[in-house]
Write a protein that holds these residues in place. Structure first.
Motif, PDB file in Angstrom:
ATOM      1  N   HIS A 118      10.174  -6.057   9.928  1.00 59.38           N
ATOM      2  CA  HIS A 118       8.828  -6.521   9.581  1.00 59.38           C
ATOM      3  C   HIS A 118       8.436  -5.730   8.334  1.00 59.38           C
ATOM      4  CE1 HIS A 118       4.921  -8.266  11.575  1.00 59.38           C
ATOM      5  NE2 HIS A 118       5.089  -8.676  10.325  1.00 59.38           N
ATOM      6  N   ASP A 141      -0.721 -13.949  -0.569  1.00 60.15           N
ATOM      7  CA  ASP A 141      -0.917 -13.779   0.868  1.00 60.15           C
ATOM      8  C   ASP A 141      -0.804 -15.126   1.568  1.00 60.15           C
ATOM      9  OD1 ASP A 141      -1.830 -11.500   2.847  1.00 60.15           O
ATOM     10  OD2 ASP A 141      -2.782 -13.362   3.509  1.00 60.15           O
ATOM     11  N   ARG A 193       0.781  -1.244   0.000  1.00 60.93           N
ATOM     12  CA  ARG A 193       0.000   0.000   0.000  1.00 60.93           C
ATOM     13  C   ARG A 193       0.799   1.274   0.000  1.00 60.93           C
ATOM     14  NH1 ARG A 193      -3.533  -2.037   4.809  1.00 60.93           N
ATOM     15  NH2 ARG A 193      -1.473  -2.934   5.127  1.00 60.93           N
ATOM     16  N   ARG A 222      -5.531  -1.399  -6.687  1.00 64.14           N
ATOM     17  CA  ARG A 222      -6.506  -1.838  -5.679  1.00 64.14           C
ATOM     18  C   ARG A 222      -7.820  -1.075  -5.736  1.00 64.14           C
ATOM     19  NH1 ARG A 222      -8.532  -3.577  -2.646  1.00 64.14           N
ATOM     20  NH2 ARG A 222      -7.926  -3.615  -0.456  1.00 64.14           N
ATOM     21  N   SER A 261       5.210 -14.926  11.639  1.00 63.61           N
ATOM     22  CA  SER A 261       5.192 -13.552  12.132  1.00 63.61           C
ATOM     23  C   SER A 261       4.838 -13.433  13.608  1.00 63.61           C
ATOM     24  CB  SER A 261       4.208 -12.726  11.314  1.00 63.61           C
ATOM     25  OG  SER A 261       4.562 -12.774   9.956  1.00 63.61           O
ATOM     26  N   TYR A 320       0.261   0.647  -6.567  1.00 65.76           N
ATOM     27  CA  TYR A 320      -0.485  -0.461  -5.949  1.00 65.76           C
ATOM     28  C   TYR A 320      -1.890   0.015  -5.569  1.00 65.76           C
ATOM     29  CZ  TYR A 320      -2.145  -3.914  -2.624  1.00 65.76           C
ATOM     30  OH  TYR A 320      -2.928  -4.839  -1.969  1.00 65.76           O
TER      31      TYR A 320
HETATM   32  O1  CP3 Z   1       5.795  -8.713   0.840  1.00 66.31           O
HETATM   33  C1  CP3 Z   1       5.124  -8.468  -0.190  1.00 66.31           C
HETATM   34  O2  CP3 Z   1       5.095  -7.338  -0.696  1.00 66.31           O
HETATM   35  C2  CP3 Z   1       4.423  -9.606  -0.858  1.00 66.31           C
HETATM   36  C3  CP3 Z   1       3.028  -9.728  -0.560  1.00 66.31           C
HETATM   37  C4  CP3 Z   1       2.552 -10.133   0.832  1.00 66.31           C
HETATM   38  C5  CP3 Z   1       1.264  -9.775   1.302  1.00 66.31           C
HETATM   39  N1  CP3 Z   1       1.052 -10.413   2.478  1.00 66.31           N
HETATM   40  C6  CP3 Z   1       0.318  -8.922   0.589  1.00 66.31           C
HETATM   41  C7  CP3 Z   1      -0.725  -8.231   1.361  1.00 66.31           C
HETATM   42  C8  CP3 Z   1       3.134 -10.949   1.816  1.00 66.31           C
HETATM   43  C9  CP3 Z   1       4.528 -11.559   1.859  1.00 66.31           C
HETATM   44  C10 CP3 Z   1       2.163 -11.118   2.843  1.00 66.31           C
HETATM   45  C11 CP3 Z   1       2.384 -11.956   4.034  1.00 66.31           C
HETATM   46  C12 CP3 Z   1       1.408 -11.908   5.124  1.00 66.31           C
HETATM   47  N2  CP3 Z   1       0.051 -11.820   5.056  1.00 66.31           N
HETATM   48  C13 CP3 Z   1       1.749 -12.060   6.481  1.00 66.31           C
HETATM   49  C14 CP3 Z   1       3.136 -12.306   7.008  1.00 66.31           C
HETATM   50  C15 CP3 Z   1       3.924 -11.041   7.017  1.00 66.31           C
HETATM   51  C16 CP3 Z   1       3.530 -10.099   8.113  1.00 66.31           C
HETATM   52  O3  CP3 Z   1       3.152  -8.968   7.787  1.00 66.31           O
HETATM   53  O4  CP3 Z   1       3.635 -10.511   9.266  1.00 66.31           O
HETATM   54  C17 CP3 Z   1       0.559 -11.987   7.228  1.00 66.31           C
HETATM   55  C18 CP3 Z   1       0.441 -12.064   8.741  1.00 66.31           C
HETATM   56  C19 CP3 Z   1      -0.513 -11.837   6.317  1.00 66.31           C
HETATM   57  C20 CP3 Z   1      -1.960 -11.775   6.623  1.00 66.31           C
HETATM   58  C21 CP3 Z   1      -2.536 -10.473   6.217  1.00 66.31           C
HETATM   59  N3  CP3 Z   1      -2.768 -10.090   4.908  1.00 66.31           N
HETATM   60  C22 CP3 Z   1      -2.949  -9.398   7.039  1.00 66.31           C
HETATM   61  C23 CP3 Z   1      -2.850  -9.395   8.553  1.00 66.31           C
HETATM   62  C24 CP3 Z   1      -3.433  -8.385   6.213  1.00 66.31           C
HETATM   63  C25 CP3 Z   1      -4.091  -7.085   6.605  1.00 66.31           C
HETATM   64  C26 CP3 Z   1      -3.250  -6.155   7.313  1.00 66.31           C
HETATM   65  C27 CP3 Z   1      -2.019  -5.730   6.556  1.00 66.31           C
HETATM   66  O5  CP3 Z   1      -0.922  -5.854   7.108  1.00 66.31           O
HETATM   67  O6  CP3 Z   1      -2.139  -5.281   5.415  1.00 66.31           O
HETATM   68  C28 CP3 Z   1      -3.270  -8.825   4.879  1.00 66.31           C
HETATM   69  C29 CP3 Z   1      -3.594  -8.086   3.660  1.00 66.31           C
HETATM   70  C30 CP3 Z   1      -2.476  -7.842   2.702  1.00 66.31           C
HETATM   71  N4  CP3 Z   1      -1.584  -8.779   2.295  1.00 66.31           N
HETATM   72  C31 CP3 Z   1      -2.215  -6.621   2.019  1.00 66.31           C
HETATM   73  C32 CP3 Z   1      -1.126  -6.868   1.174  1.00 66.31           C
HETATM   74  C33 CP3 Z   1      -0.505  -5.908   0.208  1.00 66.31           C
HETATM   75  C34 CP3 Z   1      -3.026  -5.340   2.150  1.00 66.31           C
HETATM   76  C35 CP3 Z   1      -4.282  -5.521   1.388  1.00 66.31           C
HETATM   77  C36 CP3 Z   1      -4.848  -4.233   0.879  1.00 66.31           C
HETATM   78  O7  CP3 Z   1      -4.483  -3.845  -0.230  1.00 66.31           O
HETATM   79  O8  CP3 Z   1      -5.657  -3.647   1.595  1.00 66.31           O
END
Ligand code: CP3
Length: 370
Positions: free
Chosen positions: A342, A97, A52, A61, A229, A57
């Protein structure tokens, strides 16, 4: 250019597994660092680099929901490539994700605006575990593997592609809590109250995650990161008993020549055990000194990290100072991959991220040793 093999710096030629493509190419700094080989500079990439904080991006979105975007291989490949083009990072991470693989288990996954992930039917008992479907990732999430193939083709050897999955514990925490959590009380209730149900859930996740990662590698991912994580909420003994064997089992599904980055936050109390679960590179958060953590882990493992993501909100001069401090902790030893502790925070200015990448490259540039 160097005159001959004797004067050739150690990173100019490399075995095939350390190069970006076929044939005698220069060694790739990211893959070489995963193997603790010398590199001309410290490679850098950032967790959540495809997210974001990038205006491109946010534009994508505004037309596609998050899950829709993950399932559209063309759009997901485009987002994966954004940070490579925009920021000059040394590796791409697949846009996907950690929760994609749980949707086909039948728990009702939704990404609600501003709320993060929601699991509509949380898994809180042995009976709930018994109802879960065990997906074959090849049928259940084919779009992920298609994205990997498209990204590899589009990258054409510029930088390597990292695949990833959530570790069994962190994925289970979402399944059990029904979303994000602060204290993981439902998760611990299941773990402590019904160890057999807990182990069945983690074994199922480990099998699925192992196949999911192996599928990404078969499709072209050149390294993988396992995200645990939230594992830092556990006592070391609980980690060893309830989690470690399952993380190890998930990683055992991978071919031995693929570098594995094992990442967690809040792991200062369990670093040695965390390492025992597997991985060639240990991902560190900012709550530990990188040098002290590396000394505890020992010289035969690489490390990744560990700038506080909030440091990117500071002015570029301060970012540069903090980069220098982390590089000093690594002390030029082979096997350091620079990253945040992180993911990039959504409010981070793009210019600051560029300043970080440039600072890592400039301040770590090494001259060839004879
Ligand atoms: O690193 C990258 O750029 C690659 C893409 C990636 C995403 N999620 C895209 C995403 C990766 C590697 C992840 C991993 C992920 N997803 C983790 C482990 C890493 C960490 O942050 O601890 C976890 C716990 C998740 C689960 C998850 N997905 C959560 C908790 C959320 C919402 C809160 C947040 O941090 O954004 C997501 C959504 C998500 N995954 C977004 C993105 C770009 C945001 C979605 C949006 O556009 O609103």
């Amino acid at each position: 250019m160097s005159a001959g093999p004797a004067a050739s710096p150690p990173w100019e030629t490399a075995p095939p597994e350390l190069t970006r493509g076929a044939g005698p190419r220069p060694v790739d700094p990211f893959l070489a660092a995963c193997r603790r080989r010398p590199t001309p500079y410290t490679p850098v990439w950032l967790m959540r680099q495809a997210g974001r904080f990038l205006p491109e991006y946010r534009a994508i979105r505004s037309r596609l929901g998050f899950l829709e975007l993950c399932k559209d291989a063309d759009a997901a490949a485009e987002v994966t490539l954004l940070p490579v083009e925009r920021l000059g990072v040394d590796a791409a991470i697949l846009f996907a994700d950690i929760l994609l693989v749980v949707e086909p288990m039948g728990v009702g996954l939704e990404f609600a605006r501003g709320e993060g992930p929601v699991i509509h039917r949380p898994v809180r008992s042995a009976a709930d575990v018994a109802r879960l479907r065990e997906p074959d990732p090849a049928d259940a999430v084919p779009f992920v593997f298609e994205t990997v193939r498209r990204v590899r083709a589009a990258l054409d050897g510029r930088v390597p592609l990292i695949g990833f999955a959530g570790a069994p514990f962190t994925v289970a925490s979402y399944l059990v809590e029904g979303g994000a959590s602060r204290d993981y009380l439902w998760t611990k209730r299941l773990m402590y109250g019904d160890p057999e149900g807990w182990h069945r859930l983690l074994a199922l996740l480990a099998r699925t995650i192992g196949r999911y990662l192996a599928g990404q590698v078969a499709a072209g991912a050149q390294a993988v990161q396992l995200f645990d994580s939230w594992v830092g909420c556990l006592a070391p003994d609980d980690y060893r008993q309830y989690v470690l064997p399952h993380s190890r089992a998930a990683l055992a599904a991978l071919p031995p020549d693929v570098p594995v980055i094992h990442f967690g936050t809040g792991t200062a109390g369990l670093l040695e055990d965390f390492r025992q679960a597997g991985g060639d590179v240990m991902g560190l958060d900012w709550r530990v000194d990188l040098g002290a953590a590396w000394a505890r882990l020992g010289p035969d493992v690489a490390v990744q990290g560990n700038l506080d993501p909030a440091a990117l909100l500071a002015p570029p001069a301060e970012i540069r100072r903090r980069v220098a401090a982390i590089l000093a902790q690594a002390a030029g030893r082979p096997g350091h991959i620079f990253n945040l502790g992180h993911g990039v925070l959504p409010d981070t200015p793009v210019d600051h991220v560029r300043a970080l990448v440039d600072a890592v490259h400039e301040l770590s540039a090494r001259r060839a040793s004879p």
